[in-house]
Design an enzyme around this catalytic site. Structure first.
Site, PDB file in Angstrom:
ATOM      1  N   ASP A   1       0.923  -1.001   0.022  1.00  0.00           N
ATOM      2  CA  ASP A   1      -0.100   0.029  -0.038  1.00  0.00           C
ATOM      3  C   ASP A   1       0.756   1.140   0.042  1.00  0.00           C
ATOM      4  OD1 ASP A   1      -1.331   2.157   0.806  1.00  0.00           O
ATOM      5  OD2 ASP A   1      -2.960   0.963   1.835  1.00  0.00           O
ATOM      6  N   HIS A   2       1.053   1.930  -0.992  1.00  0.00           N
ATOM      7  CA  HIS A   2       2.305   2.778  -1.068  1.00  0.00           C
ATOM      8  C   HIS A   2       1.878   4.106  -0.052  1.00  0.00           C
ATOM      9  CE1 HIS A   2      -0.798   4.932  -3.891  1.00  0.00           C
ATOM     10  NE2 HIS A   2       0.202   6.183  -3.740  1.00  0.00           N
TER      11      HIS A   2
ATOM     12  N   HIS B   1      -5.708   2.986   1.584  1.00  0.00           N
ATOM     13  CA  HIS B   1      -4.770   4.424   2.020  1.00  0.00           C
ATOM     14  C   HIS B   1      -5.256   5.128   3.260  1.00  0.00           C
ATOM     15  CE1 HIS B   1      -3.149   3.381  -1.916  1.00  0.00           C
ATOM     16  NE2 HIS B   1      -3.796   4.250  -2.596  1.00  0.00           N
TER      17      HIS B   1
HETATM   18  C1  BG6 Z   1      -4.105   4.708  -5.714  1.00  0.00           C
HETATM   19  C2  BG6 Z   1      -5.480   4.952  -6.682  1.00  0.00           C
HETATM   20  O1  BG6 Z   1      -3.792   3.618  -5.076  1.00  0.00           O
HETATM   21  O2  BG6 Z   1      -3.807   5.887  -5.227  1.00  0.00           O
HETATM   22  C3  BG6 Z   1      -5.564   6.078  -7.301  1.00  0.00           C
HETATM   23  O3  BG6 Z   1      -5.793   3.438  -7.314  1.00  0.00           O
HETATM   24  C4  BG6 Z   1      -5.109   7.178  -6.653  1.00  0.00           C
HETATM   25  O4  BG6 Z   1      -6.893   6.350  -7.820  1.00  0.00           O
HETATM   26  C5  BG6 Z   1      -3.910   7.040  -6.002  1.00  0.00           C
HETATM   27  O5  BG6 Z   1      -4.977   8.336  -7.496  1.00  0.00           O
HETATM   28  C6  BG6 Z   1      -3.441   8.316  -4.937  1.00  0.00           C
HETATM   29  O6  BG6 Z   1      -2.184   8.060  -4.600  1.00  0.00           O
HETATM   30  P1  BG6 Z   1      -1.135   9.365  -4.279  1.00  0.00           P
HETATM   31  O7  BG6 Z   1       0.005   9.086  -3.885  1.00  0.00           O
HETATM   32  O8  BG6 Z   1      -1.229  10.423  -5.582  1.00  0.00           O
HETATM   33  O9  BG6 Z   1      -2.200   9.941  -3.203  1.00  0.00           O
END
Ligand code: BG6
Length: 515
Positions: free
Chosen positions: A193-194, A256
């Site tokens: 989960d980044h 997230h």
């Molecule tokens: C991804 C989603 O996991 O996270 C996207 O699938 C979203 O829809 C993105 O835009 C948001 O990531 P960040 O790092 O730009 O907040």
């Protein structure tokens, strides 16, 4: 220990390995994975004995794939791009065309990997990265298992990083976990989960537990409520088909937003070890009360954007007009939900979560509102009310922490105004370019699962949103599209807080320089 700043200062390169990317022709590979490898390589965190092999359906050879990934790298890295570093990295990049559903192709993959392994002396260590649609995870892992590629022998390792979304509901997540466990052990699986790789998200823990001034206030006695906002100004871009299936809730909340909530609400873990951290996050998720079907009607709000004008004047089309989207789509592009927790620290404190596409700004923050101070001593003065103190953790962009509190307005009469104290990471630590994936890829290579999700964490995430998904599926929305692109979402989202006598924090759209 997984904090990049500390680690980058003293860290050793990861052990020799080959990183095998399934879905190498996709967006994630060129936008995130290759730049992350570049940053790791330039920080000497990848070993000399390292190779990448991209797998996809595209008809390319090694040179063709190298040219493909080279297209954007210079602009992605920006001014700091170092051609010599890139040349050394790209020489280690390979490609193989593969039909991921075909068993015999995995025998060919085995041969190719053995060759690369021998040439690069990567000690038989393979990291498989699943940058593919979730519907393929199970099948690809089954083929990898059947080809013997997941079998670890003495002295080598095989690990699999799996992208979100992990399933599409609780049932499918459980089935996928069972499926994966048929071919490998839990400690070979790295569910990514980044948000867990973002410095500012990890910093929530440091802010809370490496300082002593806020923690005594971090509970129901002093905190009125918290708001988590993950706002995106982008639309669904070219991901219409995926998004139609997912929607804002599946795409963002069980993963997230709950990562953020877990770090905000957890008890102090005994250490930074994977198990200690996961146990504390899981306790938070366990304490969250899943909404009853009746509560879904009052505690959760969905929305879908129509055409509108963004703050920069750009006129954008409605979600339903996007490529790959049903013109009568019921998919939500906005979701807000109020959650509460049944535990000693947080009983009675609401957590308001909201996320959506095509909102006013690209902006993620946590706002923590403290309880109001009593105003008795200000009776008979010009002060009729005092704004409650607020702490804002800015996650992106312009990462930082802001504290708002009351101060006397200079002058002969007693008047009180709100002032801000602001800390920006960039001012202290510079602006180190990163995608959020570096830490996670590096950790996986080192076998550190601290920032990855365990099977039960993923399942608990789904459990929390399951009733919302069920009720919304059973009652199709009647009012979609219900917010204009470029706004903060549907009016009903405002009612979610207003009905409790609260307001969403007014977020000032960041200026061009991010401040
Ligand atoms: C991804 C989603 O996991 O996270 C996207 O699938 C979203 O829809 C993105 O835009 C948001 O990531 P960040 O790092 O730009 O907040």
């Amino acid at each position: 220990m997984s904090l990049t700043q500390t680690k980058y200062a003293q860290a050793a390169p990861a052990p020799p390995n080959v990183m095998v990317i399934f879905g190498a022709g996709g967006d994630l590979t060129s936008r995130k994975l290759i730049p992350s490898l570049y940053y790791l390589f330039s920080a000497d965190l990848l070993p000399e004995n390292f190779a990448v092999i991209g797998l996809d359906r595209l008809d390319l050879d090694d040179d063709g794939f190298r040219a493909l990934v080279a297209q954007q790298i210079a602009s992605q890295v920006g001014a700091e791009f170092d051609r010599a570093v890139w040349d050394r990295l790209v020489a280690r990049v390979h490609y193989m065309r593969i039909d991921m559903r075909s068993g015999p192709d995995y025998d060919l993959l085995c041969e190719r990997l053995s060759r690369i392994d021998a040439e690069r002396e990567t000690d038989g260590n393979y990291l498989f990265y699943m940058a593919i649609p979730p519907s393929l995870f199970g099948e690809v892992n089954h083929h990898l298992g059947a080809a013997g590629l997941l079998h670890e022998s003495e002295g080598d390792w095989r690990r699999v990083i799996i992208e979100k979304p992990f399933g599409r509901d609780l049932e499918s997540a459980i089935a996928l976990n069972n499926d994966l466990h048929r071919n490998m052990d839990e400690d070979q699986i790295y569910r990514i989960d980044h948000y867990l790789g973002k410095e500012t998200v990890q910093n929530i823990m440091v802010f809370r537990f490496a300082n002593s001034f806020f923690e005594p206030l971090w509970n129901r006695n002093h905190i009125d409520h918290m708001q988590i906002t993950v706002a995106e100004s982008v639309g669904v871009e070219h991901r219409g088909a995926y998004y139609e299936e997912a929607g804002a809730t599946r795409d963002m909340i069980p993963n997230h937003l709950l990562v953020l909530l877990g770090f905000l609400a957890m008890e102090p873990p005994n250490s930074f070890q994977a198990k200690a951290l996961r146990d504390e996050v899981n306790k938070v998720l366990d304490a969250i009360q899943p909404l009853t079907p009746e509560q879904v009607l009052t505690h959760a709000v969905r929305g879908q954007y129509g055409a509108g004008t963004m703050p920069n004047g750009e006129r954008v089309q409605a979600y339903r007009a996007s490529k790959g989207v049903d013109p009568k789509s019921h998919t939500e592009t906005f979701a807000a939900i109020k959650l509460t927790m049944d535990n000693w620290r947080w009983a009675g404190v609401p957590f308001y979560l909201r996320t959506g596409k095509r909102l006013t700004a690209q902006y993620t923050e946590v706002a923590i509102q403290f309880k109001k101070a009593p105003t008795i001593m200000f009776q008979n003065t010009d002060v009729d009310q005092i704004t409650p103190d607020m702490l804002v953790l800015r996650i992106q962009p312009n990462e930082g922490i802001q504290m708002s509190f009351s101060a006397k307005v200079p002058g002969p009469s007693m008047r009180v105004g709100t002032v801000n104290m602001d800390f920006c990471y960039e001012d202290y630590f510079g602006n180190k370019p990163a995608t959020g994936y570096e830490t996670l890829i590096y950790d996986c290579m080192k076998g550190d699962a601290t920032l990855f999700k365990h099977a039960d964490t993923v399942e608990k995430g789904w459990e929390i949103v399951q009733s919302v998904l069920d009720v919304w599926a059973a009652l199709p929305p009647r009012d979609f599209p219900n917010y204009d692109a470029g706004t903060w979402g549907p009016c009903a989202a405002g009612d979610l807080t207003k009905n409790d006598g609260r307001l969403w924090r007014r977020i000032a759209v960041p200026k061009a320089n991010g401040r």
